[in-house]
Scaffold this active site. Sequence first.
Site, mmCIF file in Angstrom:
data_model
loop_
_atom_site.group_PDB
_atom_site.id
_atom_site.type_symbol
_atom_site.label_atom_id
_atom_site.label_comp_id
_atom_site.label_asym_id
_atom_site.label_seq_id
_atom_site.Cartn_x
_atom_site.Cartn_y
_atom_site.Cartn_z
ATOM 1 N N LYS A 13 -2.988 -6.788 -0.013
ATOM 2 C CA LYS A 13 -2.163 -7.541 -0.955
ATOM 3 C C LYS A 13 -0.864 -8.020 -0.290
ATOM 4 O O LYS A 13 -0.284 -9.011 -0.715
ATOM 5 C CB LYS A 13 -1.821 -6.681 -2.168
ATOM 6 C CG LYS A 13 -3.017 -6.117 -2.940
ATOM 7 C CD LYS A 13 -3.704 -7.173 -3.781
ATOM 8 C CE LYS A 13 -4.687 -6.591 -4.790
ATOM 9 N NZ LYS A 13 -5.870 -5.926 -4.218
HETATM 10 C C1 LIG Z 1 -7.256 -6.052 -4.419
HETATM 11 C C2 LIG Z 1 -8.128 -5.347 -3.447
HETATM 12 C C3 LIG Z 1 -9.467 -5.742 -3.225
HETATM 13 C C4 LIG Z 1 -10.131 -6.856 -4.013
HETATM 14 O O1 LIG Z 1 -9.621 -8.130 -3.684
HETATM 15 P P1 LIG Z 1 -9.844 -9.370 -4.704
HETATM 16 O O2 LIG Z 1 -9.051 -10.492 -4.111
HETATM 17 O O3 LIG Z 1 -9.302 -8.919 -6.018
HETATM 18 O O4 LIG Z 1 -11.294 -9.659 -4.743
HETATM 19 C C5 LIG Z 1 -10.190 -5.070 -2.266
HETATM 20 N N1 LIG Z 1 -9.658 -4.033 -1.568
HETATM 21 C C6 LIG Z 1 -8.386 -3.623 -1.761
HETATM 22 C C7 LIG Z 1 -7.875 -2.459 -0.978
HETATM 23 C C8 LIG Z 1 -7.565 -4.257 -2.687
HETATM 24 O O5 LIG Z 1 -6.300 -3.831 -2.872
#
Ligand SMILES: *Cc1c(COP(=O)(O)O)cnc(C)c1O
Length: 495
Positions: free
Chosen positions: A113
């Site tokens: 993120k």
């Molecule tokens: C948010 C997240 C995901 C999923 O990503 P999306 O863009 O919502 O599909 C996968 N792995 C981790 C560790 C995340 O924080």
Amino acid sequence: MKYYSTRDKAVRLESAEAVKMGLSRDGGLLTPEAIPQMDEAFLTGLVSARYQERAAKVMGLYLTDYTYEELLTFAENAYGPEKFDTEAVAPVRKVDNTTHCLELWHGPTSAFKDMALQMLPQLLSAALRKTGEDKTACILVATSGDTGKAAMEGFADVPQTKIMVFYPKDGVSAVQEAQMVTQEGENVGVCAVVGNFDDAQAGVKRIFSDVEMRETLADRGYFLSSANSINWGRILPQVVYYISAYCDLLRDGQIKMGDKVNFCVPTGNFGDILAAYYAKRMGLSVGRLICASNKNDVLTDFLRKGIYDRNRPFHTTMSPSMDILVSSNLERLLFDLSGENDAEVRGYMEALAKEGKYEVSNAIKARLNEEYWGGCCDEAGTAVTIADYYKNRGYLIDTHTAVAVNVMEQYRAATGDETVTVFVSTASPYKFCNHVMDAIGEKPAGDGVELLEQLNAISGVTIPRRLAALKGKQRRFDLTVEKQQMDAVVLDFLK
Ligand SMILES: *Cc1c(COP(=O)(O)O)cnc(C)c1O
């Protein structure tokens, strides 16, 4: 370049307005009216560039009311040595001749993120200036763990913004909670909610749609905004690292210009894998996009049958950031695959709201089959994959990454495809110490941040410095409320 709504193409906004609004008023997602194309010369130019320059050049194709110099400054701030523990920012690690891993967790919160949430606050802050906005933006976030911390880290002390994060009291890992309640910054607030993630999210949505609340806050000089992955300002920074990974493979002689590469992405809200799709549509030579889900397999079914059906049990898993039944960003994909048919997309979304279900046209089904392959992995499969990678390849991966590896292997077995494949690693194993230790057959002794050192002693893998620093860090927030009290918390925060 203008941005229009996936549910109404008559809505047209400049990029700065699109970033500021986050979501179109009709409920649609703001989406670029054209997808810029990259030629070979553009890509060749990126191969020798640093990550920050790659980011400014790629984002500049879309954000036409921001200058290259502005975007480069943002990228230097977002991805510099104070924030990221490697100069490469998003390094590609070779696993074997046809398998590579794109590591996206070298930022301040050790989850992917950060790649977008280090950039979004700067885009938003500039958007406020560009649109002459005089109110302060208050970002409200409901988080299942990773988004809240990454958003606070990105927005901390950014002028003309405040951020309030709600997390489910017993729904986040001990390390995630420690990260949030120790957050620094004058403009941040954190609050635990009794209940699960859906309770916290429903509370935030209620506040957003409360007209009286909006008026009260406007009188006080605030407007509410979102840092969710429905904001284009979060998707775009993610397009960059797919292009960057391709450039790294070229630079290191792993592929030749034009060779196809598959990407396998652990998926929740469909933001990350959508960014890979945009990179492909821009002309990057991408083969299949492999969409990996955990036990919450709504996307697997959708990609195989063309029917999206959220009427199914919700499973809590050891990869909580993928525990989701409605993947919001799928709407942008449907818009593109339908030939930008806003009426068709509106129909699907109305059916989803009413019946929790929709079936796409045969034309879209055919296109989904060409572009995607969907697979899922249960809890046992996740643990087995972590153990396999650790014991046989000396590579310690987290629970989300393990889902991607497991599904990538299923894909290879099912199709025999030998194309070079990059799987995406979205979190450091240190964020999920207890599950990772269980998987490799070690007994977690203690809880929370104590496990960091134990896992380090076992594996020898360096603890990300910001996680190591959690130990002994002052707790700043200690508020827990019932879900009905969330409004009062916001009003108190924005006094
Ligand atoms: C948010 C997240 C995901 C999923 O990503 P999306 O863009 O919502 O599909 C996968 N792995 C981790 C560790 C995340 O924080």
